[in-house]
Design a protein around this motif. Structure first.
Motif, mmCIF file in Angstrom:
data_model
loop_
_atom_site.group_PDB
_atom_site.id
_atom_site.type_symbol
_atom_site.label_atom_id
_atom_site.label_comp_id
_atom_site.label_asym_id
_atom_site.label_seq_id
_atom_site.Cartn_x
_atom_site.Cartn_y
_atom_site.Cartn_z
ATOM 1 N N LYS A 150 0.824 -1.205 0.000
ATOM 2 C CA LYS A 150 0.000 0.000 0.000
ATOM 3 C C LYS A 150 0.859 1.256 0.000
ATOM 4 O O LYS A 150 0.472 2.290 -0.566
ATOM 5 N N ALA A 151 2.032 1.171 0.618
ATOM 6 C CA ALA A 151 2.948 2.309 0.590
ATOM 7 C C ALA A 151 3.448 2.560 -0.829
ATOM 8 O O ALA A 151 3.577 3.717 -1.252
ATOM 9 N N GLN A 152 3.684 1.501 -1.573
ATOM 10 C CA GLN A 152 4.129 1.662 -2.959
ATOM 11 C C GLN A 152 3.026 2.276 -3.819
ATOM 12 O O GLN A 152 3.285 3.142 -4.666
ATOM 13 N N LEU A 153 1.795 1.841 -3.595
ATOM 14 C CA LEU A 153 0.674 2.431 -4.326
ATOM 15 C C LEU A 153 0.556 3.922 -4.022
ATOM 16 O O LEU A 153 0.479 4.759 -4.931
ATOM 17 N N LEU A 154 0.530 4.255 -2.737
ATOM 18 C CA LEU A 154 0.392 5.655 -2.342
ATOM 19 C C LEU A 154 1.586 6.474 -2.813
ATOM 20 O O LEU A 154 1.438 7.625 -3.237
ATOM 21 N N SER A 155 2.767 5.872 -2.767
ATOM 22 C CA SER A 155 3.964 6.559 -3.246
ATOM 23 C C SER A 155 3.824 6.935 -4.718
ATOM 24 O O SER A 155 4.163 8.055 -5.129
ATOM 25 N N GLY A 156 3.284 6.007 -5.522
ATOM 26 C CA GLY A 156 3.078 6.281 -6.939
ATOM 27 C C GLY A 156 2.048 7.365 -7.176
ATOM 28 O O GLY A 156 2.222 8.230 -8.044
ATOM 29 N N ILE A 157 0.969 7.336 -6.404
ATOM 30 C CA ILE A 157 -0.087 8.339 -6.548
ATOM 31 C C ILE A 157 0.431 9.725 -6.161
ATOM 32 O O ILE A 157 0.177 10.721 -6.856
ATOM 33 N N ILE A 158 1.176 9.790 -5.053
ATOM 34 C CA ILE A 158 1.748 11.066 -4.622
ATOM 35 C C ILE A 158 2.742 11.576 -5.655
ATOM 36 O O ILE A 158 2.763 12.764 -5.992
ATOM 37 N N ALA A 159 3.572 10.662 -6.167
ATOM 38 C CA ALA A 159 4.561 11.058 -7.173
ATOM 39 C C ALA A 159 3.884 11.601 -8.428
ATOM 40 O O ALA A 159 4.354 12.572 -9.033
ATOM 41 N N ASP A 160 2.776 10.991 -8.820
ATOM 42 C CA ASP A 160 2.022 11.463 -9.976
ATOM 43 C C ASP A 160 1.529 12.890 -9.738
ATOM 44 O O ASP A 160 1.611 13.759 -10.612
ATOM 45 N N ALA A 161 1.034 13.140 -8.521
ATOM 46 C CA ALA A 161 0.534 14.475 -8.185
ATOM 47 C C ALA A 161 1.665 15.513 -8.137
ATOM 48 O O ALA A 161 1.455 16.685 -8.471
ATOM 49 N N ARG A 162 2.847 15.081 -7.755
ATOM 50 C CA ARG A 162 3.991 16.002 -7.618
ATOM 51 C C ARG A 162 4.799 16.152 -8.904
ATOM 52 O O ARG A 162 5.701 16.981 -8.977
ATOM 53 N N GLY A 163 4.501 15.311 -9.902
ATOM 54 C CA GLY A 163 5.306 15.330 -11.114
ATOM 55 C C GLY A 163 6.667 14.706 -10.908
ATOM 56 O O GLY A 163 7.643 15.063 -11.588
ATOM 57 N N ASP A 164 6.751 13.743 -9.996
ATOM 58 C CA ASP A 164 8.003 13.067 -9.651
ATOM 59 C C ASP A 164 8.119 11.774 -10.459
ATOM 60 O O ASP A 164 7.684 10.709 -10.021
ATOM 61 N N ARG A 165 8.708 11.864 -11.626
ATOM 62 C CA ARG A 165 8.819 10.703 -12.516
ATOM 63 C C ARG A 165 9.651 9.587 -11.900
ATOM 64 O O ARG A 165 9.347 8.401 -12.066
ATOM 65 N N THR A 166 10.713 9.938 -11.198
ATOM 66 C CA THR A 166 11.617 8.928 -10.642
ATOM 67 C C THR A 166 10.901 8.022 -9.651
ATOM 68 O O THR A 166 11.006 6.795 -9.727
ATOM 69 N N THR A 167 10.160 8.629 -8.730
ATOM 70 C CA THR A 167 9.451 7.831 -7.724
ATOM 71 C C THR A 167 8.303 7.047 -8.349
ATOM 72 O O THR A 167 8.039 5.897 -7.971
ATOM 73 N N LEU A 168 7.614 7.643 -9.312
ATOM 74 C CA LEU A 168 6.538 6.930 -9.996
ATOM 75 C C LEU A 168 7.102 5.711 -10.734
ATOM 76 O O LEU A 168 6.508 4.621 -10.708
ATOM 77 N N ASP A 169 8.248 5.871 -11.377
ATOM 78 C CA ASP A 169 8.889 4.746 -12.061
ATOM 79 C C ASP A 169 9.294 3.658 -11.061
ATOM 80 O O ASP A 169 9.184 2.464 -11.346
ATOM 81 N N SER A 170 9.764 4.084 -9.887
ATOM 82 C CA SER A 170 10.161 3.122 -8.862
ATOM 83 C C SER A 170 8.966 2.297 -8.396
ATOM 84 O O SER A 170 9.054 1.069 -8.250
ATOM 85 N N ALA A 171 7.831 2.973 -8.188
ATOM 86 C CA ALA A 171 6.609 2.247 -7.806
ATOM 87 C C ALA A 171 6.176 1.315 -8.927
ATOM 88 O O ALA A 171 5.759 0.171 -8.682
#
Length: 304
Positions: A150-171
Motif C-alpha cells: 500500500k505504501a508503494q501504491l500511495l507513493s506512486g499516486i503522490i509522485a504522480d501528483a507532484r510530477g516526480d517521474r523517478t518515484t513513480l517509475d520506482s513504484a
C-alpha cells in the motif's frame, strides 16, 4: 506492531482509498477490550464507519486503562484508518500523533510504519504532498508486506501528483515484479500505477485506459468503491489524452458521483469540474431535500 488489517482501501489512496477485512487483532485477556476491537472490525466490514470509530475509541480507552502498549497501538492505528476512510484527514493526523506519543511515553519499540502510512494518506488528502512523500517513504520500509504494497501504491499516486517521474517509475518497477498470483487488490493497484506511468510518459493512452478500467472492474466487484472512483478518474485522464473528450467527461462524472455518494466531497468536486458539469443525473435524489437546498440557496442570495 500496528497491523495492516484495514488498510486495503483506506490508505488510497488513498486516496486513498474503504476498509477491508484481514487477520483479527490478537485477543487480550480483557474481554471488554477484545469485544470492542472485534465490534469495530465488524462495523468496518459493514461500512458502518461512525460505529467503528466509536468502538475503536472505546477500545483505546480500555487499552489506556490497561496500560497495554500493543492494544494502544492497534486501537490508535485502526481509529486513524477509519477516520481517514470517513474523509476526516485532520482527525486522522491528530490520532496518529497522539498514538505515537502514548506509545513513546511507554517506551514502545514496536514497528510504527502502519502509522507512517496512515499519516502519509492523510497528508496527501490535505494536499501536503511533500510531507506525504516523506511519510510514505518510511512506510515503504515496513516488514509487513501488506504495508509495503500500500505504501508503494500511495507513493506512486503522490509522485504522480507532484510530477516526480523517478518515484513513480520506482513504484511501477515494484508492481511490475509482483507475481501474477498476488491478491486481486495488489494486481488492481499494479494496473492503476501502470496506467499512471503510461499517461505521464506519453505512452499508449488506450492501453492506459484499459489498465485503469480493469482495476475499476476488480474494485467494483470487491466493493472497494473509493478506490474504484479514483480508477475511473485515471481512465478519464486516459480517454482525454486519447482525444475522446466526451468519454473523458462521462468518466469524470461517474467518478464524481461515486465519490460523492461515499462522502468524499473533495474529490467529487474536483472530478465534477473536470467533467464540465454543474449537476449530475441522480434518479435516487430526495425531492424534498433538493427543494430545501434550493430554498436555502435563494435565502442566502437574498441576504447578500
Amino acid at each position: 506492531m500496528m497491523r495492516a488489517t484495514y488498510l486495503a482501501s483506506a490508505a488510497m489512496v488513498l486516496l486513498l482509498a474503504g476498509c477491508g477485512g484481514g487477520s483479527k487483532v490478537q485477543a487480550p485477556t480483557d474481554s471488554t477490550l477484545s469485544q470492542d476491537m472485534d465490534t469495530g472490525r465488524d462495523a468496518v466490514d459493514l461500512d458502518r464507519l461512525s460505529v467503528a470509530e466509536g468502538q475503536y475509541r472505546a477500545a483505546g480507552v480500555r487499552a489506556l486503562a490497561r496500560d497495554d502498549v500493543t492494544a494502544i497501538g492497534d486501537a490508535g492505528y485502526n481509529l486513524a484508518v477509519v477516520q481517514l476512510d470517513e474523509n476526516k484527514a485532520q482527525d486522522a493526523l491528530s490520532t496518529v500523533a497522539s498514538t505515537r506519543a502514548a506509545l513513546s511515553v511507554r517506551g514502545a519499540q514496536s514497528d510504527d510504519t502502519g502509522l507512517d502510512l496512515v499519516q502519509a494518506g492523510a497528508l496527501y488528502r490535505l494536499g501536503r504532498f511533500d510531507e506525504a512523500a516523506s511519510a510514505v517513504a518510511l512506510a515503504a520500509r515496513a516488514s509487513d508486506p501488506a504495508i509495503v504494497e500500500k505504501a508503494q501504491l500511495l507513493s506512486g499516486i503522490i509522485a504522480d501528483a507532484r510530477g516526480d517521474r523517478t518515484t513513480l517509475d520506482s513504484a511501477g518497477t515494484y508492481f511490475a515484479q509482483l507475481p501474477k498470483t498476488s491478491a486481486w487488490s495488489w494486481l488492481a493497484d499494479a494496473q492503476e500505477i501502470a496506467a499512471r506511468r503510461l499517461l505521464v510518459e506519453g505512452g499508449d493512452a488506450q492501453t492506459a485506459y484499459q489498465d485503469a478500467m480493469q482495476a475499476v472492474s476488480a474494485r467494483q466487484t470487491h466493493v472497494e468503491y473509493r478506490d474504484m472512483a479514483r480508477g475511473l478518474s485515471v481512465a478519464a485522464r486516459a480517454a482525454g489524452q486519447a482525444g475522446n473528450a466526451s468519454q473523458a467527461a462521462d468518466l469524470y462524472m461517474r467518478a464524481s458521483q461515486s465519490a460523492q455518494k461515499e462522502g468524499d466531497t473533495q474529490n467529487a468536486d474536483v472530478w465534477r469540474k473536470l467533467a464540465g458539469t454543474i449537476s449530475m443525473p441522480d434518479p435516487f435524489a430526495d425531492p424534498t431535500a433538493q427543494a430545501q437546498k434550493a430554498a436555502t440557496g435563494k435565502t442566502t442570495a437574498a441576504k447578500k
